[in-house]
Design a protein around this motif. Structure first.
Motif, short mmCIF file in Angstrom:
data_model
loop_
_atom_site.label_atom_id
_atom_site.label_comp_id
_atom_site.label_asym_id
_atom_site.label_seq_id
_atom_site.Cartn_x
_atom_site.Cartn_y
_atom_site.Cartn_z
N ASP A 83 0.31 3.92 1.67
CA ASP A 83 0.12 4.77 2.85
C ASP A 83 1.08 4.45 3.99
O ASP A 83 0.86 4.88 5.12
CB ASP A 83 -1.34 4.66 3.33
N GLN A 86 1.45 1.91 5.63
CA GLN A 86 0.94 0.99 6.65
C GLN A 86 1.64 -0.35 6.54
O GLN A 86 1.60 -1.16 7.45
CB GLN A 86 -0.57 0.81 6.50
N ARG A 127 -2.35 4.63 9.86
CA ARG A 127 -2.22 5.45 8.66
C ARG A 127 -1.74 6.83 9.05
O ARG A 127 -2.31 7.46 9.93
CB ARG A 127 -3.59 5.53 7.98
N ASP A 162 0.84 -1.19 0.00
CA ASP A 162 0.00 0.00 0.00
C ASP A 162 0.88 1.24 0.00
O ASP A 162 2.01 1.21 0.49
CB ASP A 162 -0.88 0.03 1.25
MG MG Z 1 -4.25 1.73 4.39
#
Ligand code: MG
Ligand code: UDP
Length: 322
Positions: free
Chosen positions: A94, A96, A197, A92
């Motif tokens: 972000d 994370q 996040r 991902d």
């Molecule tokens: Mg995420």
């Protein structure tokens, strides 16, 4: 050995730059040969211009940009199609998915695993979310052939043959968790703690999660139909027994005219059950409808890489840049 990092991005302007810096630094540190394949899933913020900048600055960076938002599943598919690596890591944007873990994945890949899965612990999640997830996985594993594990998501490394196998599965309704599990090969899992996040918001609303869960249940096999059949049979048996009992009572005690409530409850309950089952069949029919259309999974608006939405049509070897 080339490692491809596939990154679906949807409105990630706040974090994509930091993600890029972080991953590049992390992988350069260990001297891994890598490429980054970003898929802009029709973002309406500055994600695409940022990707273009990043690609201009670094020849190992490629991007594919969709004409609109086609969803993360389509974005991952595009990324896998364009990845040239001997192994592909899906991450991902972000942060994370901690980039440090890629080393661990590559190491396990070196030990001969085809799928190296990072399983997130649910630490830090809301209790309700944890409990729902647990209940959901218990249910879904009853109803689906492949084993789905809580906390196992798309953050994983896939060997080339696994990627090719996943690309063979050209279905329109994609449920990657299930597809990856279906493919199989030598698989190993390790746990990590999920980071919160940092920027932006999760794109998951409750409604989306519910639909995703339902997709997982239905887009994978027809066991729910089988379950519906059993529920129907069970109801027929119950109704039969009840009818016998009514007749028995009438024979012993004579006939009176009771049962307004019983009648109403039975009729509405059965109507409900029938609607649910019709809906279930409808879901499958709907899926067939989408599958037979054979529409492309996504449309590409801009890219700096050779592009095709047909798996395997992509020329192997030399990478042509526009
Ligand atoms: Mg995420
Ligand atoms: N994403 C995407 N298309 C979408 C929704 C999300 O490509 O329609 C990407 C998003 O940019 C991120 C990843 O998928 O890189 C996971 O999304 P998000 O963080 O919103 O989901 P969560 O981590 O809450 O499951």
């Amino acid at each position: 050995m080339l490692i491809s990092i596939v990154v679906p991005c949807f409105n990630e302007e706040e974090i994509i730059g930091r993600f890029h810096a972080h991953v590049t630094a992390e992988l350069s540190r260990s001297g891994t040969e890598f490429e980054l394949v970003y898929v802009d899933d029709g973002s309406h913020d500055r994600t695409l211009p940022l990707l273009e900048e990043m690609a201009a600055a670094d020849s190992r960076t490629r991007y594919v940009s969709f004409s609109r938002n086609f969803g993360k599943e389509a974005a991952m598919l595009a990324g896998l199609q364009h990845a040239d690596g001997d192994a592909v890591v899906i991450m991902d944007a972000d942060l994370q998915h901690p980039p440090e873990l890629v080393h661990r994945m590559i190491q396990l890949y070196g030990e001969g695993y085809d799928q190296v899965i990072a399983r997130r612990t649910r630490k830090g999640d809301r209790v309700t979310r944890t409990l729902t997830a647990r209940a959901y996985y218990r249910l879904i594993n009853r109803l689906v052939d492949v084993e789905l594990v809580d906390g196992v998501g798309d953050f994983r490394l896939l060997s080339r043959r696994t990627v090719d196998a996943v690309l063979e599965l050209t279905e329109y309704n994609r449920f990657s968790k299930g597809l990856f599990a279906w493919v199989g090969f030598r698989t190993t899992t390790f746990a990590y703690e999920n980071a919160a996040r940092e920027q932006g918001r999760s794109k998951w609303t409750f409604g989306k999660l519910l639909n995703y869960g339902l997709d997982g249940l239905l887009s994978f096999n027809d066991k729910p139909l089988r379950a519906a059949l059993y529920v129907g049979l069970l109801l027929v048996c119950v109704a039969g027994a009840y009818a016998a009992w009514i007749v028995g009572v009438a024979l012993v005690h004579g006939v009176d005219t009771p049962g307004y409530v019983t009648l109403l409850v039975t009729v509405t309950a059965l109507a409900g059950v029938q609607m649910v089952m019709l809906g279930l069949i409808g879901e499958y029919v709907g899926r067939i409808y989408y599958e037979v259309k054979r529409r492309p999974h996504f449309l590409v608006k801009a890219t700096n890489t050779t592009s095709t939405s047909v798996p395997h049509a992509k020329p192997r070897g030399e990478l042509v840049r526009r």
